[in-house]
Scaffold this motif. Structure first.
Motif, short mmCIF file in Angstrom:
data_model
loop_
_atom_site.label_atom_id
_atom_site.label_comp_id
_atom_site.label_asym_id
_atom_site.label_seq_id
_atom_site.Cartn_x
_atom_site.Cartn_y
_atom_site.Cartn_z
N LEU A 62 -8.11 7.67 0.04
CA LEU A 62 -6.96 8.87 0.52
C LEU A 62 -7.98 9.83 1.48
CD1 LEU A 62 -3.84 8.54 -1.33
CD2 LEU A 62 -3.88 7.91 1.39
N ALA A 103 -0.52 3.82 -10.28
CA ALA A 103 -0.01 3.13 -8.92
C ALA A 103 -0.38 1.97 -8.40
CB ALA A 103 -0.74 4.35 -8.37
N LEU A 153 1.33 6.88 -6.64
CA LEU A 153 0.61 8.16 -7.25
C LEU A 153 1.82 9.23 -6.63
CD1 LEU A 153 -2.04 9.01 -7.66
CD2 LEU A 153 -2.79 9.08 -5.62
N ARG A 154 2.06 9.39 -5.80
CA ARG A 154 3.28 10.41 -5.67
C ARG A 154 3.88 10.86 -7.26
NH1 ARG A 154 2.70 13.14 -0.41
NH2 ARG A 154 3.67 14.59 -1.65
N THR A 176 2.06 1.73 -3.58
CA THR A 176 0.42 2.13 -4.14
C THR A 176 0.49 3.93 -3.37
OG1 THR A 176 -0.59 0.23 -4.05
CG2 THR A 176 -1.60 2.33 -4.41
N TYR A 177 0.76 4.48 -2.41
CA TYR A 177 0.80 5.03 -2.72
C TYR A 177 2.34 6.13 -2.76
CZ TYR A 177 0.95 9.25 0.16
OH TYR A 177 0.80 11.12 0.38
N LEU A 197 1.01 -0.85 -0.04
CA LEU A 197 -0.19 0.07 0.07
C LEU A 197 0.51 1.24 -0.11
CD1 LEU A 197 -2.38 -1.12 2.44
CD2 LEU A 197 -3.39 -0.63 0.09
N LEU A 198 1.96 0.65 1.16
CA LEU A 198 3.26 2.55 0.41
C LEU A 198 3.22 2.47 -0.89
CD1 LEU A 198 4.53 4.38 1.65
CD2 LEU A 198 6.23 2.46 2.43
N LEU A 231 -7.28 1.60 -1.17
CA LEU A 231 -6.60 2.73 -0.51
C LEU A 231 -6.89 4.52 -1.48
CD1 LEU A 231 -4.39 4.35 1.88
CD2 LEU A 231 -2.27 3.31 -0.26
N LEU A 232 -6.21 4.79 -2.80
CA LEU A 232 -6.05 5.77 -3.35
C LEU A 232 -7.21 6.81 -3.32
CD1 LEU A 232 -4.01 4.34 -6.40
CD2 LEU A 232 -3.07 5.32 -3.86
#
Lengths: 92, 216
Positions: free
Chosen positions: B169, A76, A67-68, A63-64, A60-61, B165-166
């Motif tokens: 957020l 992502a 996205l960033r 994935t985050y 999940l990290l 998750l996205l």
């Protein structure tokens, strides 16, 4: 058995359709955000708590961060899924 | 509609392996291909489909199995009203309203012009629906081996938590959403996922005033 299938199909459709139709506005408060966060938590963390949660959290990290870095939701998600598979292959 | 179809690919990616598993489960339970495919074509709700097939395979009476499947889908009653400020629900929109389509639509519809919203939503739903049914067909016809490639199946199935998750957020600083999520997770850990999600919807519904983040 076919009757059971039709009942489930019709019932599911009505559960989705009836509360959504019509002109009258229904106050839903924070139901939308509440359900999205709930869906995230139950999909990411399977019971019982285990080392599998660490693997999920790392993916999940990833994935985050994906996205960033890319700003693209699909990319992502793809990165997160790939990282999850890779961590599994590495024995996490 | 094209924009929605293109946006659906993270959902399609996650649905595919789960649908293959569903098709394979139905075939293992001795159900005919046509029946398995009809389930995905007509119900289009993963958890309740798994429940229906699993319960039927255990010899549970069909109508009881269908009723239990419906209980799992109670949470869907919250989705339409939450989307109503952005899109009025017709029969086709409602048919496509799965967990993932709802969550992605809730994020994207507010940013679209009102003329574009229906087409976008239908594209989103159609992309998800096609993936779900293609996966079901391949699983039921014996293509489970597609996912035997090391880690491919489980990696693809993680696409759904990653997507959630996205989508979650923007709401992770909302105390109501966090409380509801905590309730759902607690029930999930007790093996009562469907009730937990339903109660999360109730918690959100009861909170009438929109939560506003603290302004800097």
């Amino acid at each position: 058995m076919t009757l059971a299938l039709l009942l489930l199909a019709l019932g599911t459709f009505l559960l989705r359709f009836l509360p959504w139709r019509g002109e009258k506005s229904l106050k839903t408060g924070q139901a939308g955000p509440a359900l999205v966060v709930a869906l995230f938590l139950v999909s990411a963390f399977s019971p019982p708590p285990s080392s599998e949660w660490v693997r999920a959290a790392l993916a999940l990290l990833g994935t985050y961060l994906g996205l960033r870095l890319t700003g693209n939701l699909g990319v992502a998600v793809f990165l997160g899924a790939g990282l999850y598979g890779l961590l599994g292959a590495l024995g996490f | 509609m094209g924009e929605g179809l293109r946006a659906a690919w993270p959902i399609a990616l996650g649905y595919f392996p789960v649908a293959v598993a569903f098709g394979a489960l139905g075939a293992q339970a001795g159900l005919g291909y046509l029946w398995i495919q009809l389930t995905s074509l007509l119900v289009f709700a993963g958890a309740s489909q798994f429940a229906l097939v699993g319960l039927l395979a255990q010899g549970v009476p069909p109508l009881l199995a269908a009723s239990l499947g419906l209980l799992l889908n109670l949470r869907h009653a919250f989705y339409g009203p939450a989307l109503r400020p952005y899109l009025k629900g017709g029969p086709l929109e409602a048919f496509f309203l799965t967990d993932e389509v709802f969550a992605l639509a809730l994020r994207t519809l507010p940013g679209l012009s009102s003329e574009k919203r229906r087409g976008y939503f239908l594209g989103l739903g159609l992309g998800a629906y096609l993936s779900w049914n293609l996966g079901t067909a391949l699983g039921a016809l014996g293509a489970k081996g597609l996912l035997a490639w090391p880690r491919l199946g489980e990696a693809l199935s993680f696409a759904l938590p990653a997507l959630f998750l996205l989508l979650a957020l923007p709401h992770l600083r909302n105390p109501v959403a966090l409380l509801a999520g905590g309730v759902a997770l607690g029930f999930h850990l007790l093996g009562q996922t469907a009730w937990g999600l339903f109660l999360a919807g109730v918690v959100g519904l009861l909170w009438k005033e929109p939560w506003k983040g603290r302004k800097a």
